[in-house]
Design a protein around this motif. Structure first.
Motif, PDB file in Angstrom:
ATOM      1  N   GLY A  23       5.795 -17.202  48.819  1.00  0.00           N
ATOM      2  CA  GLY A  23       5.031 -16.099  48.254  1.00  0.00           C
ATOM      3  C   GLY A  23       3.655 -16.096  48.917  1.00  0.00           C
ATOM      4  O   GLY A  23       3.527 -16.398  50.095  1.00  0.00           O
ATOM      5  N   GLY A  24       2.630 -15.766  48.144  1.00  0.00           N
ATOM      6  CA  GLY A  24       1.274 -15.876  48.667  1.00  0.00           C
ATOM      7  C   GLY A  24       0.659 -14.593  49.183  1.00  0.00           C
ATOM      8  O   GLY A  24      -0.442 -14.612  49.729  1.00  0.00           O
ATOM      9  N   THR A  25       1.356 -13.464  48.985  1.00  0.00           N
ATOM     10  CA  THR A  25       0.792 -12.202  49.482  1.00  0.00           C
ATOM     11  C   THR A  25       0.392 -11.255  48.357  1.00  0.00           C
ATOM     12  O   THR A  25      -0.043 -10.141  48.621  1.00  0.00           O
ATOM     13  N   GLN A  26       0.548 -11.671  47.105  1.00  0.00           N
ATOM     14  CA  GLN A  26       0.141 -10.828  45.983  1.00  0.00           C
ATOM     15  C   GLN A  26      -0.585 -11.637  44.924  1.00  0.00           C
ATOM     16  O   GLN A  26      -0.317 -12.826  44.733  1.00  0.00           O
ATOM     17  N   PHE A  27      -1.545 -10.986  44.262  1.00  0.00           N
ATOM     18  CA  PHE A  27      -2.183 -11.445  43.032  1.00  0.00           C
ATOM     19  C   PHE A  27      -2.637 -12.900  43.110  1.00  0.00           C
ATOM     20  O   PHE A  27      -3.455 -13.242  43.958  1.00  0.00           O
ATOM     21  N   VAL A  28      -2.109 -13.790  42.264  1.00  0.00           N
ATOM     22  CA  VAL A  28      -2.540 -15.185  42.216  1.00  0.00           C
ATOM     23  C   VAL A  28      -2.255 -15.883  43.539  1.00  0.00           C
ATOM     24  O   VAL A  28      -3.040 -16.726  43.991  1.00  0.00           O
TER      25      VAL A  28
ATOM     26  N   LEU B 238       7.715  -8.352  53.967  1.00  0.00           N
ATOM     27  CA  LEU B 238       7.602  -6.940  53.631  1.00  0.00           C
ATOM     28  C   LEU B 238       6.204  -6.537  53.197  1.00  0.00           C
ATOM     29  O   LEU B 238       5.848  -5.357  53.260  1.00  0.00           O
ATOM     30  N   THR B 239       5.400  -7.517  52.717  1.00  0.00           N
ATOM     31  CA  THR B 239       4.050  -7.222  52.238  1.00  0.00           C
ATOM     32  C   THR B 239       3.031  -7.821  53.190  1.00  0.00           C
ATOM     33  O   THR B 239       3.039  -9.028  53.442  1.00  0.00           O
ATOM     34  N   ALA B 240       2.166  -6.977  53.722  1.00  0.00           N
ATOM     35  CA  ALA B 240       1.153  -7.442  54.664  1.00  0.00           C
ATOM     36  C   ALA B 240       0.120  -8.301  53.942  1.00  0.00           C
ATOM     37  O   ALA B 240      -0.093  -8.168  52.739  1.00  0.00           O
ATOM     38  N   ASP B 241      -0.503  -9.205  54.673  1.00  0.00           N
ATOM     39  CA  ASP B 241      -1.595  -9.986  54.106  1.00  0.00           C
ATOM     40  C   ASP B 241      -2.797  -9.877  55.029  1.00  0.00           C
ATOM     41  O   ASP B 241      -2.693  -9.385  56.154  1.00  0.00           O
ATOM     42  N   ALA B 242      -3.942 -10.329  54.520  1.00  0.00           N
ATOM     43  CA  ALA B 242      -5.195 -10.167  55.267  1.00  0.00           C
ATOM     44  C   ALA B 242      -5.704 -11.476  55.855  1.00  0.00           C
ATOM     45  O   ALA B 242      -6.878 -11.597  56.195  1.00  0.00           O
ATOM     46  N   PHE B 243      -4.821 -12.457  56.023  1.00  0.00           N
ATOM     47  CA  PHE B 243      -5.269 -13.786  56.440  1.00  0.00           C
ATOM     48  C   PHE B 243      -5.253 -14.006  57.951  1.00  0.00           C
ATOM     49  O   PHE B 243      -5.724 -15.045  58.428  1.00  0.00           O
TER      50      PHE B 243
ATOM     51  N   ARG C 115      -5.056 -15.420  45.983  1.00  0.00           N
ATOM     52  CA  ARG C 115      -6.219 -16.240  45.603  1.00  0.00           C
ATOM     53  C   ARG C 115      -5.983 -17.710  45.964  1.00  0.00           C
ATOM     54  O   ARG C 115      -6.892 -18.392  46.441  1.00  0.00           O
ATOM     55  N   LEU C 116      -4.763 -18.194  45.743  1.00  0.00           N
ATOM     56  CA  LEU C 116      -4.439 -19.574  46.069  1.00  0.00           C
ATOM     57  C   LEU C 116      -4.551 -19.813  47.570  1.00  0.00           C
ATOM     58  O   LEU C 116      -5.122 -20.819  48.005  1.00  0.00           O
ATOM     59  N   VAL C 117      -3.999 -18.917  48.360  1.00  0.00           N
ATOM     60  CA  VAL C 117      -4.080 -19.053  49.820  1.00  0.00           C
ATOM     61  C   VAL C 117      -5.530 -19.143  50.269  1.00  0.00           C
ATOM     62  O   VAL C 117      -5.895 -19.996  51.088  1.00  0.00           O
ATOM     63  N   GLN C 118      -6.386 -18.282  49.717  1.00  0.00           N
ATOM     64  CA  GLN C 118      -7.785 -18.283  50.133  1.00  0.00           C
ATOM     65  C   GLN C 118      -8.481 -19.590  49.755  1.00  0.00           C
ATOM     66  O   GLN C 118      -9.279 -20.127  50.540  1.00  0.00           O
ATOM     67  N   LEU C 119      -8.195 -20.111  48.571  1.00  0.00           N
ATOM     68  CA  LEU C 119      -8.771 -21.393  48.158  1.00  0.00           C
ATOM     69  C   LEU C 119      -8.383 -22.501  49.133  1.00  0.00           C
ATOM     70  O   LEU C 119      -9.216 -23.332  49.528  1.00  0.00           O
ATOM     71  N   LEU C 120      -7.132 -22.520  49.520  1.00  0.00           N
ATOM     72  CA  LEU C 120      -6.634 -23.545  50.436  1.00  0.00           C
ATOM     73  C   LEU C 120      -7.274 -23.415  51.811  1.00  0.00           C
ATOM     74  O   LEU C 120      -7.703 -24.404  52.420  1.00  0.00           O
ATOM     75  N   ILE C 121      -7.354 -22.195  52.308  1.00  0.00           N
ATOM     76  CA  ILE C 121      -7.986 -21.954  53.608  1.00  0.00           C
ATOM     77  C   ILE C 121      -9.437 -22.407  53.582  1.00  0.00           C
ATOM     78  O   ILE C 121      -9.917 -23.089  54.505  1.00  0.00           O
ATOM     79  N   ASP C 122     -10.141 -22.030  52.521  1.00  0.00           N
ATOM     80  CA  ASP C 122     -11.563 -22.373  52.412  1.00  0.00           C
ATOM     81  C   ASP C 122     -11.779 -23.878  52.398  1.00  0.00           C
ATOM     82  O   ASP C 122     -12.851 -24.358  52.787  1.00  0.00           O
TER      83      ASP C 122
END
Length: 289
Positions: A8-13, A35-40, A16-23
């Motif tokens: 998962g990781g492309t919607q809602f929570v 199927l769902t684009a992400d901004a990472f 946010r989780l992906v961004q926390l991990l990246i940071d």
């Protein structure tokens, strides 16, 4: 925790989780249907999987390893088993996004209210689980598969209703706008009670619990619960408009078959803090109004 796989990781929570991990400098791999684009951008690696096709999992995970897997998209016992098998020897910890729906309808449920080690799962696909009862069985069976068969530590995070400005379901927004705009709605049972959690705190909890030594089932969220009637009264107070409630009104998206609320004492005893329920609801009602 240096590397994670997020199913998962492309919607809602998940976002946010992906961004926390990246940071925090964690190496992140996102596995989705694509199927769902992400901004990472190039900050994450991506794998294409289909949770209903076990071969896609073996192909995607071949020759790869991660410290932790966050499973955000499991909605059947078959998917839990297929994913666990495909990740054998490839991860050291399994964090499963579960739900308060594993409990029977009622309030103030503690973790021992559902024991996945005592539940006998039947292998089914997600298409075989219908409605609220199906969703409930799916999450129960998935937990049972993971806890009974995994050779690694498993944590089931039993989220209550997740709220936030980024909530794509717009269920709370529905109620605020109907009251504010004078549109009729139908609430079948205003005495039903629910628990809630802020979406940012949900993501932070997933990250922190993965870094901890805890394993087992746990209920995060704001302490206490709120009835639908109390929610409507709070909206009326904050927007200064009287709600129009009648049987021919638009059906409330919170018309569940019963109350669902959880006791969060265990999470709080481990040091986790959550926004008070009153503040969470007030801030979001004001935002939507």
């Amino acid at each position: 925790m240096k590397s994670v796989l997020i199913l998962g990781g492309t919607q809602f929570v998940g976002k946010r989780l992906v961004q926390l991990l990246i940071d925090d400098g964690v190496e992140v791999t996102i596995a989705t249907r694509g199927l769902t684009a992400d901004a990472f951008g190039n900050q994450v690696s991506r794998l294409i999987i289909n949770r209903e096709d076990s071969e896609s999992l073996y192909t995607a995970f071949k020759d790869k390893e991660w410290d932790v897997v966050f499973d955000q998209t499991c909605y059947s016992s078959q998917e839990a088993l297929d994913t666990l098998n495909a990740l054998t020897g490839k991860v050291q910890k399994y964090i499963f996004t579960s739900s308060q729906a594993v409990y029977d309808f009622g309030i103030n449920h503690k973790e021992e209210g559902f024991n996945p080690l005592e539940f006998t799962p039947v292998l089914k696909t997600r298409r075989e689980y219908i409605g609220y009862v199906g969703y409930q069985e799916a999450k129960r069976a998935a937990e049972a598969i993971l806890f009974q068969k995994a050779a690694i530590p498993v944590t089931a995070v039993r989220f209550p209703i997740i709220l936030g400005q980024d909530d794509y379901t717009n269920r709370l927004k529905f109620h605020v706008e109907h009251v504010k705009d004078g549109k009729a709605m139908f609430i079948e049972n205003p005495d039903l009670r629910y628990s809630f959690i802020d979406s940012g705190e949900a993501a932070s909890f997933l990250y922190c619990i993965a870094q901890s030594d805890f394993h087992g089932s746990i209920n995060p969220g704001s302490q206490g619960d709120c009835s639908l009637g109390e929610l409507i009264s709070l909206i009326e107070e904050l927007v200064s408009v009287k709600a129009i409630l009648r049987e021919d009104g638009e059906l409330s998206p919170y018309n569940f078959p019963g109350s669902w609320s959880v006791n969060t004492d265990l999470a709080q005893s481990l040091g986790y803090k959550f926004t008070t329920l009153d503040k969470l609801l007030r801030d979001l009602i004001i935002y939507y109004s």
